[in-house]
Design an enzyme around this catalytic site. Structure first.
Site, PDB file in Angstrom:
ATOM      1  N   HIS A 187      -4.581  -4.568  -0.040  1.00 36.15           N
ATOM      2  CA  HIS A 187      -4.422  -5.095   1.325  1.00 36.15           C
ATOM      3  C   HIS A 187      -4.917  -6.527   1.403  1.00 36.15           C
ATOM      4  CE1 HIS A 187      -3.110  -1.585   3.563  1.00 36.15           C
ATOM      5  NE2 HIS A 187      -3.972  -0.853   2.883  1.00 36.15           N
TER       6      HIS A 187
ATOM      7  N   CYS B 206       0.813  -1.216   0.000  1.00 33.54           N
ATOM      8  CA  CYS B 206       0.000   0.000   0.000  1.00 33.54           C
ATOM      9  C   CYS B 206       0.851   1.273   0.000  1.00 33.54           C
ATOM     10  CB  CYS B 206      -1.036  -0.037   1.122  1.00 33.54           C
ATOM     11  SG  CYS B 206      -2.415   1.074   0.757  1.00 33.54           S
TER      12      CYS B 206
ATOM     13  N   GLU C 263      -3.772  -8.733   3.042  1.00 26.57           N
ATOM     14  CA  GLU C 263      -3.602  -9.217   4.424  1.00 26.57           C
ATOM     15  C   GLU C 263      -4.775  -8.841   5.326  1.00 26.57           C
ATOM     16  OE1 GLU C 263      -2.273  -6.518   3.252  1.00 26.57           O
ATOM     17  OE2 GLU C 263      -2.294  -4.965   4.790  1.00 26.57           O
TER      18      GLU C 263
HETATM   19  C1  LIG Z   1      -2.689   3.768   2.110  1.00 20.43           C
HETATM   20  C2  LIG Z   1      -2.327   2.780   3.104  1.00 20.43           C
HETATM   21  O1  LIG Z   1      -1.165   2.440   3.235  1.00 20.43           O
HETATM   22  S1  LIG Z   1      -3.537   2.092   3.976  1.00 20.43           S
HETATM   23  C3  LIG Z   1      -2.813   1.726   5.477  1.00 20.43           C
HETATM   24  C4  LIG Z   1      -3.154   2.721   6.510  1.00 20.43           C
HETATM   25  N1  LIG Z   1      -4.374   2.348   7.202  1.00 20.43           N
HETATM   26  C5  LIG Z   1      -4.506   2.405   8.503  1.00 20.43           C
HETATM   27  O2  LIG Z   1      -3.600   2.804   9.209  1.00 20.43           O
HETATM   28  C6  LIG Z   1      -5.808   1.953   9.045  1.00 20.43           C
HETATM   29  C7  LIG Z   1      -5.830   2.031  10.537  1.00 20.43           C
HETATM   30  N2  LIG Z   1      -5.529   3.374  11.089  1.00 20.43           N
HETATM   31  C8  LIG Z   1      -6.473   4.225  11.515  1.00 20.43           C
HETATM   32  O3  LIG Z   1      -7.636   3.922  11.408  1.00 20.43           O
HETATM   33  C9  LIG Z   1      -6.067   5.553  12.153  1.00 20.43           C
HETATM   34  O4  LIG Z   1      -4.769   5.906  11.714  1.00 20.43           O
HETATM   35  C10 LIG Z   1      -6.110   5.487  13.697  1.00 20.43           C
HETATM   36  C11 LIG Z   1      -7.566   5.318  14.124  1.00 20.43           C
HETATM   37  C12 LIG Z   1      -5.280   4.348  14.251  1.00 20.43           C
HETATM   38  C13 LIG Z   1      -5.541   6.821  14.282  1.00 20.43           C
HETATM   39  O5  LIG Z   1      -6.172   7.899  13.639  1.00 20.43           O
HETATM   40  P1  LIG Z   1      -6.088   9.426  14.171  1.00 20.43           P
HETATM   41  O6  LIG Z   1      -6.245   9.468  15.654  1.00 20.43           O
HETATM   42  O7  LIG Z   1      -7.034  10.208  13.342  1.00 20.43           O
HETATM   43  O8  LIG Z   1      -4.652   9.905  13.733  1.00 20.43           O
HETATM   44  P2  LIG Z   1      -3.283  10.015  14.548  1.00 20.43           P
HETATM   45  O9  LIG Z   1      -3.019  11.459  14.779  1.00 20.43           O
HETATM   46  O10 LIG Z   1      -3.273   9.115  15.727  1.00 20.43           O
HETATM   47  O11 LIG Z   1      -2.220   9.512  13.461  1.00 20.43           O
HETATM   48  C14 LIG Z   1      -2.425   8.320  12.853  1.00 20.43           C
HETATM   49  C15 LIG Z   1      -1.137   7.826  12.284  1.00 20.43           C
HETATM   50  O12 LIG Z   1      -0.762   8.581  11.148  1.00 20.43           O
HETATM   51  C16 LIG Z   1       0.633   8.534  11.029  1.00 20.43           C
HETATM   52  N3  LIG Z   1       1.113   9.920  10.981  1.00 20.43           N
HETATM   53  C17 LIG Z   1       0.371  11.046  11.178  1.00 20.43           C
HETATM   54  N4  LIG Z   1       1.163  12.117  10.934  1.00 20.43           N
HETATM   55  C18 LIG Z   1       2.376  11.665  10.573  1.00 20.43           C
HETATM   56  C19 LIG Z   1       3.592  12.291  10.174  1.00 20.43           C
HETATM   57  N5  LIG Z   1       3.757  13.623  10.087  1.00 20.43           N
HETATM   58  N6  LIG Z   1       4.643  11.507   9.858  1.00 20.43           N
HETATM   59  C20 LIG Z   1       4.527  10.173   9.930  1.00 20.43           C
HETATM   60  N7  LIG Z   1       3.406   9.539  10.299  1.00 20.43           N
HETATM   61  C21 LIG Z   1       2.343  10.280  10.606  1.00 20.43           C
HETATM   62  C22 LIG Z   1       1.175   7.777  12.186  1.00 20.43           C
HETATM   63  O13 LIG Z   1       1.353   6.432  11.805  1.00 20.43           O
HETATM   64  C23 LIG Z   1       0.066   7.885  13.192  1.00 20.43           C
HETATM   65  O14 LIG Z   1      -0.039   6.800  14.083  1.00 20.43           O
HETATM   66  P3  LIG Z   1       1.134   6.360  15.080  1.00 20.43           P
HETATM   67  O15 LIG Z   1       1.705   7.609  15.669  1.00 20.43           O
HETATM   68  O16 LIG Z   1       0.492   5.462  16.065  1.00 20.43           O
HETATM   69  O17 LIG Z   1       2.135   5.649  14.217  1.00 20.43           O
HETATM   70  N1  LIG Z   2      -6.704   2.263   4.668  1.00 24.03           N
HETATM   71  C1  LIG Z   2      -6.613   3.584   5.136  1.00 24.03           C
HETATM   72  C2  LIG Z   2      -6.511   4.643   4.095  1.00 24.03           C
HETATM   73  C3  LIG Z   2      -5.903   5.862   4.681  1.00 24.03           C
HETATM   74  O1  LIG Z   2      -4.540   5.973   4.358  1.00 24.03           O
HETATM   75  C4  LIG Z   2      -7.734   3.883   6.095  1.00 24.03           C
HETATM   76  O2  LIG Z   2      -8.892   4.050   5.693  1.00 24.03           O
HETATM   77  O3  LIG Z   2      -7.433   3.948   7.262  1.00 24.03           O
END
Ligand SMILES: CC(=O)SCCNC(=O)CCNC(=O)[C@H](O)C(C)(C)COP(=O)(O)OP(=O)(O)OC[C@H]1O[C@@H](n2cnc3c(N)ncnc32)[C@H](O)[C@@H]1OP(=O)(O)O
Ligand SMILES: N[C@@H](CCO)C(=O)O
Length: 314
Positions: free
Chosen positions: A235, A142, A237
């Site tokens: 995804h 991803c 996985e």
């Molecule tokens: C396109 C893809 O690759 S899909 C894969 C991504 N999908 C997912 O992560 C799905 C699951 N995640 C989520 O649903 C959400 O991120 C949640 C619910 C866990 C947290 O969401 P929120 O509270 O809105 O955002 P939050 O401010 O905690 O930041 C989320 C994450 O964004 C990333 N992030 C945000 N800003 C930055 C930044 N400037 N630099 C690097 N990473 C960042 C981090 O990974 C952060 O989580 P972490 O600190 O635990 O690693």
């Molecule tokens: N799979 C992700 C997309 C955001 O990067 C989510 O919906 O959390």
């Protein structure tokens, strides 16, 4: 695992044409076996869920795997406890003098930022550079696929008007490619992205080929022709409920989000979704582990990985 057959058996030619992996007795006799050393660079906030999803897939092969969990030291994780990271994770500094048979780099919810604004971008680029010489094959998932395509090949990502969200039919674009051995001609994969990479940008890179795509959700898998770098935009996985969890999260936050496509029975979010991609997810990971890692990696990991790749024959 390959079928070991007598050297020169006529069936070998037929099986090879059918893309069944056979190995001469003489080759099998000379194979050395040891556990594979595979790292998971986990960039997801939901680290424990992702560990479980990927271990489930990596564990479903007869190969012994020594799993090394890595997190970026230049990012302070909000959603994973320090205790969990200290107990189970290493950082790149801990392993950069070593070599790996394989590495998986996960997605991350940072796709709407410029790559350079991600706070661990500098560290990630060091890891990506290091992987070229020190890892037999790296699987990028991803956002990591977008990051790897951008860093290694200058392929850009583009914002989409609407999130690609759902479970989409995908096709095999290169018949007989080892990564997709055993795949049905049409198979399903969850996609969940606000951004995309373009087929024409990948096609401009002679080292890359597109192995699978979807009419609706675009390129699914691109890989370097030597199999050292594999870029997977979807995804496979994900668990049955992962898209549901993301959908419910966004609905509860009042964000604009469509119901994930082809996911809920009768498109009804009150019903339990089925997992319709598990078999291909297992096949993707076992093909990668077997053909791109196990069959290619040198027995002595300190040996020059590139030399071994150049001389390896399937
Ligand atoms: C396109 C893809 O690759 S899909 C894969 C991504 N999908 C997912 O992560 C799905 C699951 N995640 C989520 O649903 C959400 O991120 C949640 C619910 C866990 C947290 O969401 P929120 O509270 O809105 O955002 P939050 O401010 O905690 O930041 C989320 C994450 O964004 C990333 N992030 C945000 N800003 C930055 C930044 N400037 N630099 C690097 N990473 C960042 C981090 O990974 C952060 O989580 P972490 O600190 O635990 O690693
Ligand atoms: N799979 C992700 C997309 C955001 O990067 C989510 O919906 O959390």
């Amino acid at each position: 695992m390959p079928i070991k057959i007598p050297d020169n058996l006529p069936a070998k030619e037929i099986l090879n044409q059918e893309n069944i992996f056979t190995m001469d007795e003489s080759v099998a006799y000379h194979q050395d076996i040891r556990p594979l050393r595979i790292a998971l660079l986990n960039l997801m906030p939901t680290k424990e869920t992702t560990e479980t999803q990927l271990l489930r897939l990596i564990g479903n092969t007869p190969l012994q795997v020594e799993f090394v969990l890595l997190h970026p030291k230049t990012h302070t994780s909000k959603n994973t406890s320090v205790e969990h990271l200290e107990m189970f994770y290493k950082t790149f500094d801990d392993i950069k003098e070593e070599k790996l048979d394989g590495m998986i780099i996960t997605g991350a919810p940072v796709e709407q930022m410029e790559f350079e604004d991600v706070n661990y971008w500098e560290e990630l680029t060091q890891i990506l550079n290091w992987s070229k010489e020190n890892v037999t094959s790296t699987l990028h998932i991803c956002w990591a696929a977008q990051a790897g395509l951008y860093h290694h090949f200058g392929v850009r990502k583009f914002a989409l008007d609407n999130k690609i969200f759902g479970v989409f039919p995908h096709t095999v674009e290169v018949p007989n490619t080892k990564l997709l051995r055993g795949f049905d001609e049409i198979f399903h994969v969850p996609q969940s992205r606000h951004t995309d990479v373009r087929r024409e940008d990948i096609e401009r890179c002679p080292d890359l080929e597109i192995l699978s795509e979807s009419e609706e959700s675009g390129v699914y898998i691109a890989a370097t022709r030597d199999g050292k770098h594999i870029f997977v935009t979807g995804h496979s996985e994900y668990d049955a409920n992962s898209l549901k969890w993301e959908y419910d999260r966004d609905v509860s936050k009042g964000l604009p989000i469509d119901i994930p496509k082809n996911y809920y029975p009768n498109n009804d979010p009150s019903r339990q979704p089925y997992n319709t991609w598990r078999a291909h997810a297992n096949l993707l990971f076992s093909n990668w582990l077997n053909y791109y890692v196990y069959q290619e990696t040198p027995f002595e990991l300190t040996a020059n990985i590139n030399e071994s790749l150049a001389s390896a024959q399937l």
